[in-house]
Design an enzyme around this catalytic site. Structure first.
Site, PDB file in Angstrom:
ATOM      1  N   ILE A  71       1.155  11.705   3.188  1.00 32.01           N
ATOM      2  CA  ILE A  71       0.596  10.442   3.178  1.00 32.01           C
ATOM      3  C   ILE A  71      -1.275  10.513   4.285  1.00 32.01           C
ATOM      4  O   ILE A  71      -2.663  10.877   4.218  1.00 32.01           O
ATOM      5  CB  ILE A  71       1.115   9.106   3.547  1.00 32.01           C
ATOM      6  CG1 ILE A  71       1.951   8.703   2.173  1.00 32.01           C
ATOM      7  CG2 ILE A  71       0.067   8.163   4.160  1.00 32.01           C
ATOM      8  CD1 ILE A  71       1.476   8.927   1.205  1.00 32.01           C
ATOM      9  N   GLY A  72      -0.717  11.021   5.743  1.00 30.77           N
ATOM     10  CA  GLY A  72      -1.183  11.909   6.961  1.00 30.77           C
ATOM     11  C   GLY A  72      -1.802   9.980   7.513  1.00 30.77           C
ATOM     12  O   GLY A  72      -2.286  10.064   7.712  1.00 30.77           O
ATOM     13  N   CYS A 130       5.904  13.134  12.459  1.00 25.13           N
ATOM     14  CA  CYS A 130       5.137  13.268  11.216  1.00 25.13           C
ATOM     15  C   CYS A 130       4.764  14.822  10.790  1.00 25.13           C
ATOM     16  O   CYS A 130       3.736  15.620  11.330  1.00 25.13           O
ATOM     17  CB  CYS A 130       3.718  12.135  11.475  1.00 25.13           C
ATOM     18  SG  CYS A 130       2.888  12.351  10.098  1.00 25.13           S
ATOM     19  N   GLY A 243      17.457   9.637   5.730  1.00 21.28           N
ATOM     20  CA  GLY A 243      17.414  10.467   4.963  1.00 21.28           C
ATOM     21  C   GLY A 243      18.023  10.083   3.390  1.00 21.28           C
ATOM     22  O   GLY A 243      19.645  10.989   3.320  1.00 21.28           O
TER      23      GLY A 243
HETATM   24  C1  FMN Z   1       5.330   7.772   1.608  1.00 20.69           C
HETATM   25  C2  FMN Z   1       6.426   8.288   3.298  1.00 20.69           C
HETATM   26  C3  FMN Z   1       5.167   8.108   4.414  1.00 20.69           C
HETATM   27  C4  FMN Z   1       5.848   7.723   4.916  1.00 20.69           C
HETATM   28  N1  FMN Z   1       4.799   7.286   6.365  1.00 20.69           N
HETATM   29  C5  FMN Z   1       5.966   7.385   7.371  1.00 20.69           C
HETATM   30  C6  FMN Z   1       5.309   7.120   8.893  1.00 20.69           C
HETATM   31  O1  FMN Z   1       4.147   6.575   8.402  1.00 20.69           O
HETATM   32  N2  FMN Z   1       5.768   7.340   9.826  1.00 20.69           N
HETATM   33  C7  FMN Z   1       7.440   7.944  10.233  1.00 20.69           C
HETATM   34  O2  FMN Z   1       7.990   7.877  11.024  1.00 20.69           O
HETATM   35  N3  FMN Z   1       7.896   8.146   8.800  1.00 20.69           N
HETATM   36  C8  FMN Z   1       7.111   7.616   7.767  1.00 20.69           C
HETATM   37  N4  FMN Z   1       7.795   8.526   6.707  1.00 20.69           N
HETATM   38  C9  FMN Z   1       9.452   8.957   6.454  1.00 20.69           C
HETATM   39  C10 FMN Z   1      10.119   7.943   5.993  1.00 20.69           C
HETATM   40  O3  FMN Z   1      10.434   6.617   7.216  1.00 20.69           O
HETATM   41  C11 FMN Z   1      11.949   8.158   6.262  1.00 20.69           C
HETATM   42  O4  FMN Z   1      11.821   9.482   7.689  1.00 20.69           O
HETATM   43  C12 FMN Z   1      11.802  10.141   5.738  1.00 20.69           C
HETATM   44  O5  FMN Z   1      11.307   9.715   4.414  1.00 20.69           O
HETATM   45  C13 FMN Z   1      13.292  10.249   5.180  1.00 20.69           C
HETATM   46  O6  FMN Z   1      13.972   9.405   4.274  1.00 20.69           O
HETATM   47  P1  FMN Z   1      14.426   8.860   2.927  1.00 20.69           P
HETATM   48  O7  FMN Z   1      14.773  10.232   2.278  1.00 20.69           O
HETATM   49  O8  FMN Z   1      15.538   7.255   3.031  1.00 20.69           O
HETATM   50  O9  FMN Z   1      12.668   8.408   2.689  1.00 20.69           O
HETATM   51  C14 FMN Z   1       7.317   8.056   5.256  1.00 20.69           C
HETATM   52  C15 FMN Z   1       8.012   8.384   4.321  1.00 20.69           C
HETATM   53  C16 FMN Z   1       7.717   8.044   2.606  1.00 20.69           C
HETATM   54  C17 FMN Z   1       8.673   8.983   1.506  1.00 20.69           C
END
Ligand code: FMN
Ligand code: FAD
Ligand code: FES
Lengths: 303, 258
Positions: A71-72, A130, A243
């Site tokens: 997403i950036g 990130c 995660g």
């Molecule tokens: C679409 C998307 C956007 C994310 N944006 C951020 C963000 O803005 N800041 C951040 O610290 N982590 C961001 N993450 C990471 C998540 O907060 C999380 O650490 C990671 O997805 C692992 O958890 P999950 O497997 O339950 O998704 C993003 C993850 C996804 C999938």
């Protein structure tokens, strides 16, 4: 007595379930589906000093039991978050954890100083992990000294406890964890996404416009569990684990590994009601395990 | 209101090469109002595949609490979906997004509906609603080849219907814009869904007409929370980015940078 309650620095959580940053926007969309007051806390989308446009599309791609995203750090910027998003969230009885990002130390400090004054922001989550932005992000989180210095700089200006979000894309995550603890972090959140890539079978080129993306979803859970298990034995500060969490069993796993609360990310896309569903399922899980309260489970893998 | 429901399969059949027509029954159908809105479908109860699939609403039948969608079984998820039998349940989230504004065509006016391939389905409910309101509809539908053509009869019952195939195996040969140049139809507003080059050609072909275009992008959440599905806007629009899932998928012409 609330069997699900968890107390962390700055945060009294009615339950340990927190939507993860970037997977829940600023709450507005999910508020149309259920009462956000039900949640333990909300980790809002990464906020930077200026408005960020993010990366070109396609920004997401599906992988085996997971997904890649780049997403950036798109977000409307600090001023907008302070003026609209945070005040709007005040109608809910839920603490906010603000995810802070920046390009250089001064940006992080400026965002942290301001955003930590919002009445409902009860903690900061320092995003030094990130993988999807060229500068300001992961390079802060892969070097122990830089991570520690940034933590200290933010701690010095923050009105609320500071949690540091660790990247799994390092050789020794324990070293970084200890460094940010020494820098004054009040807690850790882990893990952010793992750098990955998917190729288009016809063209042979990456599917995601950015080339690489961050891997999340059930596919990453074993990596996250291992890291929480390791790090929780090396630091004294609490860990919010994440995660690949999709259900109450996953939550129990993370708490057993040494986490004190958890965040649910990608699973919100699969089932937008996943957070309230997990909250409802947790007391039954405790009964099954013959446990009085959730805190009894924490760190049991080490005992 | 957006709802999540396990809806039951009432009818499911193949209607062209890889194209399936799936009718589901459930309360959620009653929430569906606007043509061009979509649903987000979870094709399996496991996490393989993980993400939901966005599919447009093709027709709504509130009287029977049913709705129908047409989809192409091409990849992992849609192939699993194509195996569902009557009586099976499907996890549906919807209705999502903002669809085609029916109110932009007045009674007595003429609307031009242009569809390409799997962009044709949402135009069907649109045409039904326009006709119900007394708007005349002209349909120009483009497909790859004769084996991919579907819903010709259904559209013909609602208005003049022209079929174009890329290889000329059915209808006229070429792209929809080739045929439109020949037909030179009289109309007040156009609505379109299909590949980007087609949408772009349409915008250029009718610079002075009111028009509405439906877009696609890879999605995460489908509800506006993840910023996966953004699209770049033209200079004329103040916002840098819009989200296809919650601001769209339908936008007035000139809003999305093509
Ligand atoms: C679409 C998307 C956007 C994310 N944006 C951020 C963000 O803005 N800041 C951040 O610290 N982590 C961001 N993450 C990471 C998540 O907060 C999380 O650490 C990671 O997805 C692992 O958890 P999950 O497997 O339950 O998704 C993003 C993850 C996804 C999938
Ligand atoms: C608003 C909207 C409405 C749509 N309406 C229809 C419809 O009515 N009928 C129909 O057949 N198709 C429609 N599509 C396209 C449809 O979503 C994809 O063809 C489908 O998701 C592909 O899934 P798969 O399992 O076959 O492919 P896979 O290649 O296995 O999918 C992998 C991933 O890519 C995504 N993906 C693949 N192709 C597309 C695409 N073209 N657009 C967005 N995401 C994609 C999938 O959702 C999934 O996350 C629509 C797309 C959007 C965005
Ligand atoms: S798919 Fe998440 S914002 Fe559109």
């Amino acid at each position: 007595m609330n069997r699900l309650q968890v107390d962390l620095p700055g945060l009294t959580l009615k339950n340990p379930i927190i939507p993860a940053s970037g997977c829940f926007g600023f709450g507005q969309e999910y508020a149309k589906l259920y009462d956000l007051s039900k949640l333990g806390a909300i980790m809002i989308k990464a906020t930077t000093l200026e408005t960020r446009k993010g990366n070109p599309t396609p920004r997401v791609a599906e992988t085996s039991s997971g997904m890649l995203n780049a997403i950036g750090l798109q977000n409307p910027g600090l001023a907008h978050v302070m003026e609209y998003e945070l005040p709007w969230l005040e109608q809910y009885d839920v603490p906010i954890i603000a995810n802070v990002a920046g390009t250089e130390t001064a940006d992080y400090v400026a965002v942290a100083e301001k955003i930590s004054t919002a009445p409902n922001v009860k903690a900061l989550e320092l995003n030094i992990s990130c993988p999807n932005v060229k500068c300001g992000g992961i390079q802060f989180g892969t070097d122990a000294k830089t991570a520690s210095e940034l933590t200290a700089a933010v701690k010095a200006v923050s009105n609320v406890p500071v949690y540091v979000k660790l990247s799994p894309n390092v050789t020794n995550i324990g070293e970084i964890a200890k460094a940010v603890e020494a820098g004054g972090a009040d807690g850790l959140t882990m893990i952010n996404t793992l750098i990955g890539m998917r190729l288009n079978p016809i063209t042979g080129k990456p599917v995601i416009a950015n080339g690489t993306g961050g891997l999340s979803g059930p596919a990453v859970k074993p990596v996250a569990i291992r890291m929480v298990y390791d790090v929780s034995q090396q630091v004294k500060i609490p860990i919010i684990g994440m995660g690949g969490i999709t259900n109450a069993e996953d939550v129990i796993d993370f708490l057993s590994a040494g986490a004190s609360a958890v965040a649910v990310g990608t699973a919100n896309f699969v089932d937008p009601f996943v957070c309230p569903n997990i909250i409802d399922a947790l007391p039954h899980k405790l009964d099954e395990l013959a446990c009085e309260k959730l805190t009894d489970i924490m760190g049991r893998s080490h005992r | 209101m957006i709802k999540q429901e396990r809806m039951k399969v009432v009818r499911h059949k193949q209607i062209a090469d890889d194209i399936f027509e799936l009718t589901l029954i459930g309360q959620l159908s009653l929430e569906m109002k606007q043509p061009g809105q979509f649903v987000h479908i979870r094709v399996s109860d496991s996490f393989e595949p993980l993400l939901r699939r966005p599919i447009s609403i093709c027709s709504i039948d509130p009287e029977h609490m049913e709705f129908t969608m047409l989809y192409r079984a091409g990849g992992r998820g849609t192939k699993i979906l194509s195996l569902k039998q009557p009586g099976d349940e499907v996890d549906v989230l919807g209705p999502l997004g903002n669809g085609f504004p029916v109110e932009e065509a007045e009674t007595g006016e003429t609307a031009l509906l242009v569809g390409g391939g799997i962009g044709v389905p949402p135009l069907y409910e649109l045409s039904k609603q326009l006709n119900a309101k007394g708007v005349r509809t002209i349909h120009v539908l483009g497909f790859q080849s004769i084996n991919n053509v579907f819903y010709e009869k259904q559209f013909s019952e609602l208005g003049d219907t022209y079929i174009v195939t890329a290889d000329g195996s059915y209808g006229s040969k070429g792209f929809v814009t080739d045929l439109l140049a020949q037909l030179n139809p009289e109309f007040n507003v156009f609505y379109s869904c299909g590949p980007i080059p087609m949408l772009k050609a349409l915008e250029q072909a009718f610079p002075d007409k009111k028009g509405f275009l439906s877009f696609e992008e890879r999605m995460g959440c489908g509800i506006g929370a993840c910023y996966a599905c953004v699209c770049e806007t033209t200079d004329a629009v103040a916002k840098d980015y819009l989200k296809i899932c919650s601001d769209g998928p339908v936008f007035p012409r000139g809003v999305v940078a093509l």
